[in-house]
Scaffold this motif. Structure first.
Motif, PDB file in Angstrom:
ATOM      1  N   UNK A 103       0.864  -1.180   0.000  1.00 61.94           N
ATOM      2  CA  UNK A 103       0.000   0.000   0.000  1.00 61.94           C
ATOM      3  C   UNK A 103       0.900   1.230   0.000  1.00 61.94           C
ATOM      4  N   UNK A 104       0.707   2.124  -0.936  1.00 58.72           N
ATOM      5  CA  UNK A 104       1.564   3.311  -1.053  1.00 58.72           C
ATOM      6  C   UNK A 104       1.265   4.361   0.018  1.00 58.72           C
ATOM      7  N   UNK A 105       0.002   4.555   0.338  1.00 58.66           N
ATOM      8  CA  UNK A 105      -0.384   5.612   1.272  1.00 58.66           C
ATOM      9  C   UNK A 105      -0.335   5.129   2.714  1.00 58.66           C
ATOM     10  N   UNK A 106       0.880   5.024   3.233  1.00 61.00           N
ATOM     11  CA  UNK A 106       1.095   4.638   4.630  1.00 61.00           C
ATOM     12  C   UNK A 106       1.920   5.735   5.305  1.00 61.00           C
ATOM     13  N   UNK A 128      12.205   3.764   1.759  1.00 62.52           N
ATOM     14  CA  UNK A 128      12.179   2.352   2.137  1.00 62.52           C
ATOM     15  C   UNK A 128      10.850   2.062   2.808  1.00 62.52           C
ATOM     16  N   UNK A 129      10.049   1.196   2.194  1.00 66.27           N
ATOM     17  CA  UNK A 129       8.780   0.746   2.762  1.00 66.27           C
ATOM     18  C   UNK A 129       8.978  -0.627   3.386  1.00 66.27           C
ATOM     19  N   UNK A 130       8.392  -0.810   4.570  1.00 61.45           N
ATOM     20  CA  UNK A 130       8.391  -2.104   5.252  1.00 61.45           C
ATOM     21  C   UNK A 130       6.946  -2.441   5.592  1.00 61.45           C
ATOM     22  N   UNK A 131       6.534  -3.672   5.340  1.00 65.09           N
ATOM     23  CA  UNK A 131       5.215  -4.133   5.758  1.00 65.09           C
ATOM     24  C   UNK A 131       5.246  -5.634   5.991  1.00 65.09           C
ATOM     25  N   UNK A 132       4.356  -6.079   6.876  1.00 69.49           N
ATOM     26  CA  UNK A 132       4.264  -7.490   7.224  1.00 69.49           C
ATOM     27  C   UNK A 132       2.979  -7.708   8.016  1.00 69.49           C
ATOM     28  N   UNK A 182      -1.124 -12.932  11.965  1.00 71.04           N
ATOM     29  CA  UNK A 182      -1.046 -13.252  10.545  1.00 71.04           C
ATOM     30  C   UNK A 182      -1.928 -12.419   9.654  1.00 71.04           C
ATOM     31  N   UNK A 183      -2.352 -11.231  10.122  1.00 71.51           N
ATOM     32  CA  UNK A 183      -3.237 -10.367   9.329  1.00 71.51           C
ATOM     33  C   UNK A 183      -2.459  -9.183   8.760  1.00 71.51           C
ATOM     34  N   UNK A 184      -2.766  -8.828   7.505  1.00 68.55           N
ATOM     35  CA  UNK A 184      -2.211  -7.632   6.876  1.00 68.55           C
ATOM     36  C   UNK A 184      -3.183  -6.474   7.069  1.00 68.55           C
ATOM     37  N   UNK A 185      -2.697  -5.366   7.604  1.00 68.57           N
ATOM     38  CA  UNK A 185      -3.556  -4.194   7.740  1.00 68.57           C
ATOM     39  C   UNK A 185      -3.905  -3.661   6.350  1.00 68.57           C
ATOM     40  N   UNK A 186      -5.116  -3.101   6.251  1.00 65.71           N
ATOM     41  CA  UNK A 186      -5.569  -2.547   4.981  1.00 65.71           C
ATOM     42  C   UNK A 186      -5.981  -3.593   3.972  1.00 65.71           C
ATOM     43  N   UNK A 218      -8.565  -3.782   9.376  1.00 62.77           N
ATOM     44  CA  UNK A 218      -8.533  -2.325   9.186  1.00 62.77           C
ATOM     45  C   UNK A 218      -7.276  -1.693   9.782  1.00 62.77           C
ATOM     46  N   UNK A 219      -6.933  -0.518   9.290  1.00 61.73           N
ATOM     47  CA  UNK A 219      -5.804   0.238   9.832  1.00 61.73           C
ATOM     48  C   UNK A 219      -4.564   0.165   8.964  1.00 61.73           C
ATOM     49  N   UNK A 220      -3.462   0.661   9.535  1.00 59.98           N
ATOM     50  CA  UNK A 220      -2.174   0.641   8.831  1.00 59.98           C
ATOM     51  C   UNK A 220      -1.064   0.139   9.754  1.00 59.98           C
ATOM     52  N   UNK A 221      -1.398  -0.780  10.655  1.00 55.76           N
ATOM     53  CA  UNK A 221      -0.381  -1.330  11.542  1.00 55.76           C
ATOM     54  C   UNK A 221       0.627  -2.168  10.761  1.00 55.76           C
ATOM     55  N   UNK A 222       1.825  -2.259  11.307  1.00 52.23           N
ATOM     56  CA  UNK A 222       2.919  -3.034  10.710  1.00 52.23           C
ATOM     57  C   UNK A 222       3.227  -2.587   9.282  1.00 52.23           C
ATOM     58  N   UNK A 223       3.042  -1.276   9.043  1.00 56.95           N
ATOM     59  CA  UNK A 223       3.356  -0.670   7.747  1.00 56.95           C
ATOM     60  C   UNK A 223       3.941   0.717   7.981  1.00 56.95           C
ATOM     61  N   UNK A 224       4.884   1.081   7.155  1.00 52.86           N
ATOM     62  CA  UNK A 224       5.424   2.431   7.207  1.00 52.86           C
ATOM     63  C   UNK A 224       6.590   2.567   6.263  1.00 52.86           C
TER      64      UNK A 224
END
Length: 191
Positions: free
Chosen positions: A32-35, A69-73, A78-82, A86-92
């Motif tokens: 997701x680009x908008x984090x 540098x984008x990191x997400x997981x 085992x859930x991906x935010x967005x 819901x939300x943008x946890x574990x992303x930035x």
């Protein structure tokens, strides 16, 4: 004659060192680009802390300043935010500093049925992008997934070697840090 040959070697211009390239892997379907631009990706979620320090460099080992540098997981469950939560946890994302470095504070990821635990990385610099994934030693996975909140789901169904994308050269070397772990990794881009 031999002396002249040796002297000639010292007079040759020095070539730039070549760093081994980091293997590119699929970005995956969940980028997701908008984090938020941020260092701490945890958003108060439960889980074992993971500090990831990255050094981003080009193929000549020169640090890349100002790279995004984008990191997400996934979260511990085992859930991906967005995507499936819901939300943008574990992303930035963060820009690299003058030494090509960036650091994230996040959580050890959970797992989902079709993959071994992993982190996604995407780097943008100079209009070009690079994506890869990083993996975890199974002995550390056993320690982590025996603790709450991970323990309720147990060990991943897919081990590193059974994952079709896993590469041993993308395995993180983890060391204890406080109540969690720290990993340092050099990302060498092909441009």
């Amino acid at each position: 004659m031999k002396r002249r040959t040796l002297l000639g070697l010292f007079l040759l211009p020095l070539a730039r060192a070549q760093c081994p390239l980091t293997p590119a892997l699929t970005e995956g379907p969940y980028f997701l680009r908008d984090v938020p631009r941020r260092q701490d990706l945890r958003e108060g979620l439960p889980g074992i802390p993971l500090r990831l320090a990255l050094a981003v460099q080009d193929h000549t080992c020169r640090p890349l300043e100002g790279a995004r540098v984008d990191l997400w997981h996934t979260d511990a469950l085992g859930r991906y935010s967005g995507v499936n939560a819901p939300g943008v946890f574990c992303r930035g994302w963060q820009p690299t500093d003058g030494r090509g470095r960036v650091e994230f504070l996040t959580l050890f990821p959970g797992w989902y049925p079709s993959r071994t635990p992993h982190l996604h990385l995407r780097v943008e610099v100079g209009g070009r992008s690079f994506a890869t994934q990083l993996f975890f030693p199974e002995e550390v996975q056993r320690q982590v997934y025996a603790q709450p909140p991970y323990a309720e789901r147990g060990m991943p169904r897919i081990g590193n070697r059974q994952d079709g994308i896993f590469r041993a050269d993308l395995l993180l070397s983890l060391r204890p840090e406080g109540e969690g772990y720290r990993a340092d990794f050099a990302l060498t881009l092909p441009f």
